[in-house]
Design a protein around this motif. Structure first.
Motif, PDB file in Angstrom:
ATOM      1  N   GLN A 167       0.837  -1.201   0.000  1.00 41.23           N
ATOM      2  CA  GLN A 167       0.000   0.000   0.000  1.00 41.23           C
ATOM      3  C   GLN A 167       0.872   1.253   0.000  1.00 41.23           C
ATOM      4  O   GLN A 167       1.806   1.366   0.796  1.00 41.23           O
ATOM      5  CB  GLN A 167      -0.909   0.029   1.230  1.00 41.23           C
ATOM      6  N   PRO A 168       0.590   2.235  -0.873  1.00 41.76           N
ATOM      7  CA  PRO A 168       1.361   3.475  -0.893  1.00 41.76           C
ATOM      8  C   PRO A 168       1.150   4.268   0.406  1.00 41.76           C
ATOM      9  O   PRO A 168       0.004   4.516   0.803  1.00 41.76           O
ATOM     10  CB  PRO A 168       0.789   4.253  -2.079  1.00 41.76           C
ATOM     11  N   VAL A 169       2.256   4.628   1.062  1.00 44.67           N
ATOM     12  CA  VAL A 169       2.173   5.397   2.305  1.00 44.67           C
ATOM     13  C   VAL A 169       2.998   6.678   2.259  1.00 44.67           C
ATOM     14  O   VAL A 169       2.885   7.521   3.147  1.00 44.67           O
ATOM     15  CB  VAL A 169       2.579   4.559   3.538  1.00 44.67           C
ATOM     16  N   GLY A 170       3.843   6.821   1.241  1.00 42.92           N
ATOM     17  CA  GLY A 170       4.678   8.008   1.135  1.00 42.92           C
ATOM     18  C   GLY A 170       5.079   8.276  -0.296  1.00 42.92           C
ATOM     19  O   GLY A 170       5.095   7.372  -1.126  1.00 42.92           O
ATOM     20  N   ALA A 171       5.380   9.527  -0.574  1.00 41.17           N
ATOM     21  CA  ALA A 171       5.835   9.928  -1.903  1.00 41.17           C
ATOM     22  C   ALA A 171       6.648  11.209  -1.774  1.00 41.17           C
ATOM     23  O   ALA A 171       6.461  11.987  -0.833  1.00 41.17           O
ATOM     24  CB  ALA A 171       4.656  10.145  -2.845  1.00 41.17           C
TER      25      ALA A 171
END
Length: 158
Positions: free
Chosen positions: A56-60
Motif C-alpha cells: 500500500q502506498p504510504v509516502g511519496a
C-alpha cells in the motif's frame, strides 16, 4: 550515506521505489491524504518515488529538475504511517538523487517541518525563482500571480 533509489529497495519501513507513469494515481492520493496539493505531480522533468508498506502506498516525494538545481516536491507521508521515520527516508533518497543528478543545490517551499535537521537554510524566494524559472511549481506560482506560502529553503549539495 543513503543511496538514491532507482530500483526497489526494501527497508524496515517498507519498499521505496522510483514511481512510474502507472503510479500517478497513487502519488496523487498520497499527496492529498497528507494534505499537500497534487498540482503538476509527475510532469515531464520530474522524478518521483513511492514508498509502500504491505503493498500500500504510504509516502511519496518528488524532484523538479533544473540546470544544476532541483526543487524538492511534496515530502508526503499519509497520517496513518507517520512517526516511523518515513519522511526522513524519502528526503534522504531525494537529496542523494539530486546530488547524483549533478545538482549543486536543492530548494524547497515549506509551511512547516524541521528542515534545518536536513541541512537546509532559509533563503529569499527570489533565489529559487531565479535558479529554477521553469520548474513546474515556480511556473505555477508565476502564472497564478501568487507566491508559495511558508518558507523557502535551500540545501547546498556541493
Amino acid at each position: 550515506m543513503t543511496q538514491p533509489v532507482t530500483t526497489p529497495s526494501d527497508t524496515a519501513q517498507g519498499q521505496l521505489r522510483l514511481a512510474t507513469p502507472n503510479d500517478y494515481a497513487a502519488v496523487v492520493k498520497v499527496m492529498q491524504d497528507a494534505g499537500l496539493s497534487p498540482d503538476a505531480v509527475m510532469v515531464v522533468g520530474t522524478t518521483y518515488w513511492l514508498l509502500e508498506q504491505n503493498g500500500q502506498p504510504v509516502g511519496a516525494i518528488g524532484l523538479e529538475h533544473g540546470e544544476g538545481a532541483s526543487l524538492l516536491r511534496g515530502a508526503a507521508v499519509v497520517p496513518s504511517a507517520r512517526g516511523q521515520g518515513l519522511g526522513r527516508q524519502l528526503v534522504q533518497s531525494a537529496v542523494e538523487h539530486a546530488r547524483q543528478h549533478g545538482d549543486k543545490v536543492l530548494y524547497m517551499f515549506s509551511t512547516g517541518g524541521d528542515w534545518e535537521s536536513f541541512h537546509f537554510v532559509q533563503v529569499p524566494l527570489a533565489v529559487v525563482m531565479g535558479d529554477l524559472p521553469d520548474a513546474p511549481q515556480v511556473a505555477h506560482y508565476r502564472a497564478a500571480g501568487t507566491r508559495p506560502g511558508g518558507t523557502t529553503w535551500m540545501r547546498d549539495l556541493s
